[in-house]
Write an enzyme that holds these catalytic residues in place. Structure first.
Site, PDB file in Angstrom:
ATOM      1  N   ASP A 168       0.839  -1.079   0.095  1.00  0.00           N
ATOM      2  CA  ASP A 168       0.151   0.311  -0.477  1.00  0.00           C
ATOM      3  C   ASP A 168       0.857   1.293   0.191  1.00  0.00           C
ATOM      4  O   ASP A 168       0.503   2.239  -1.630  1.00  0.00           O
ATOM      5  CB  ASP A 168      -1.078   0.080   0.749  1.00  0.00           C
ATOM      6  CG  ASP A 168      -1.859  -0.869   1.267  1.00  0.00           C
ATOM      7  OD1 ASP A 168      -1.839  -2.050   0.420  1.00  0.00           O
ATOM      8  OD2 ASP A 168      -2.712  -1.392   2.258  1.00  0.00           O
ATOM      9  N   GLU A 397       2.727  -9.839  11.925  1.00  0.00           N
ATOM     10  CA  GLU A 397       1.963  -8.875  10.159  1.00  0.00           C
ATOM     11  C   GLU A 397       3.394  -8.401   9.390  1.00  0.00           C
ATOM     12  O   GLU A 397       3.687  -8.997   8.230  1.00  0.00           O
ATOM     13  CB  GLU A 397       1.455  -8.272  10.291  1.00  0.00           C
ATOM     14  CG  GLU A 397       0.509  -7.576   9.756  1.00  0.00           C
ATOM     15  CD  GLU A 397      -0.232  -6.225   9.267  1.00  0.00           C
ATOM     16  OE1 GLU A 397      -0.894  -5.768   8.159  1.00  0.00           O
ATOM     17  OE2 GLU A 397      -0.690  -5.958  11.042  1.00  0.00           O
TER      18      GLU A 397
END
Length: 428
Positions: A168, A397
């Site tokens: 992103d 993550e």
């Protein structure tokens, strides 16, 4: 498979059992959410990585993961980035903001790198389930055809939102995002669950542009014929193209296993066409790696990101390009305690999302690709570091490449799944 203990005194088998528990905890009705704390729906390439990890451990769940995702394919072949199978109240941007989907399935209006074809091939090769193969080839064909038809003119495909690339807030997108004014966009972010996490996430400057691009797509009713002319973010993302090449190969293999030689040849030819174009337009000899290309400005995006190494996953680099790429990998990306940081340029930040931390999915794509080029030493280093990070910090993550500290969400699905893939007998 080595049965050594990790830093917490757990054996590899105990850590694998923990990975299975993470995936079971994150599993919903036919799909696996990436993280209960931040990503409570089905994400496109997350589900693909989950299926890759489940193939040897729980083949039935792996098959269902792939098929549930493919069931949300739009009539035109777009496979959405997010499928909102559950109530999305309080999540932004939710289905009301996207106003997209098919029939009664609410989705986002963009896609993600098509790892699902690679996952489907892996599941088929593990299970030998011809019925599964025959059920998935048609939607996979429709989706890869969508990329070629709607997002390409010469074999290389383009993305029209940073979220679509999967990476992103990569520094590579700064230039394309600076080139347009989002105007005033009203929204309330729901992706910051703590002060610590907020410091790791994209900035409000980035989010203003993310939301503006979303609103533009919704205003155009997600019509690609309109958006290919008007969208200010049209980027030939090198990672998406690398995965697309491999997806074409994998779909060809699925067709070949069902004795459809014509379809297999068609997708092999598509992979070859995309490779050839990538080798020219997306290669930077100055950086010694591949880069993305801004279709709006007509220029390469010269940022040293891990995406520029991932073309090995699709067998893209020529012999000469691979020699340079391997040198760049060794000199710039492996000079950390833990490999491989997602970015090594001037804006490097070891804790900030896609601006420096190690992610398991890009490590897996790179490690698998390096083995295509017999770069065993580098591939073994990446695999060992990936396992060590999860052994030390759990299935986080992403991870700091210097300290190894886990960052972002806990119990992250693809970190657990790829741990299983790396430690399974057939992946060792």
């Amino acid at each position: 498979m080595t049965d050594r203990a990790d830093d917490g005194g757990r054996s590899r088998e105990e850590r694998r059992a923990e990975a299975v528990r993470v995936l079971e905890s994150n599993r919903r009705d036919g799909y696996t959410i990436p993280s209960a704390t931040l990503y409570p729906f089905q994400w496109n390439w997350d589900s693909a990585f989950v299926a890759l990890g489940l193939a040897d451990v729980d083949p039935a769940a792996a098959r269902r993961e792939v098929e549930t995702l493919l069931s949300a394919t739009w009539p035109n072949g777009l496979l959405p980035q997010i499928v909102f199978w559950a109530d999305a109240e309080g999540y932004f941007p939710g289905p009301d903001e996207w106003d997209a989907g098919v029939e009664d399935i609410e989705t986002s209006g963009i896609s993600q790198p098509p790892v699902v074809a690679t996952a489907a091939r892996r599941v088929y090769e593990v299970t030998g389930d011809d019925d599964f193969r025959d059920r998935v080839v048609e939607p996979l064909d429709a989706h890869l055809s969508w990329w070629r038809r709607e997002r390409s003119t010469d074999g290389v495909v383009y993305t029209r939102h940073p979220w679509e690339t999967g990476m992103d807030d990569s520094p590579a997108w700064r230039g394309p995002l600076e080139r347009f004014d989002p105007g005033h966009v009203a929204y309330e972010r729901a992706d910051r669950k703590s002060a610590a996490l907020a410091d790791q996430r994209p900035t409000d400057w980035d989010y203003d542009r993310y939301v503006a691009l979303l609103q533009q797509g919704r205003a155009a009713d997600w019509d690609e014929s309109v958006l290919r002319e008007t969208c200010p973010f049209r980027v030939e993302d090198v990672l998406t193209n690398s995965v697309y090449v491999r997806a074409c190969e994998d779909l060809a293999a699925l067709y070949a296993s069902g004795d459809d030689a014509a379809a297999a040849d068609r997708w092999r030819e598509q992979a070859a066409e995309t490779r050839a174009t990538m080798r020219g337009r997306l290669w930077s000899d100055d950086l010694g790696l591949f880069v993305s290309y801004d279709r709006v400005a007509g220029e390469q995006l010269l940022e040293p990101t891990v995406a520029g190494l991932v073309p090995v996953f699709g067998g893209v680099p020529t012999v000469g390009q691979f020699e340079r790429l391997h040198e760049t990998l060794t000199t710039d990306f492996l000079d950390f305690t833990y490999a491989v940081p997602t970015y090594v340029g001037e804006a490097f930040d070891p804790d900030r999302y896609w601006r420096g931390p190690v992610w398991m999915n890009t490590n897996w794509l790179l490690e698998r690709g390096l083995r295509r080029y017999d770069a065993t030493e580098a591939a073994d280093r990446i695999r060992a570091d990936s396992l060590a990070l999860c052994d030390r910090g759990g299935f986080r993550e992403y991870f700091n490449p210097r300290s190894g500290a886990g960052r972002g969400s806990d119990d992250f699905a693809w970190s657990a799944a790829l741990y299983l893939a790396w430690t399974g007998d057939s992946q060792s």
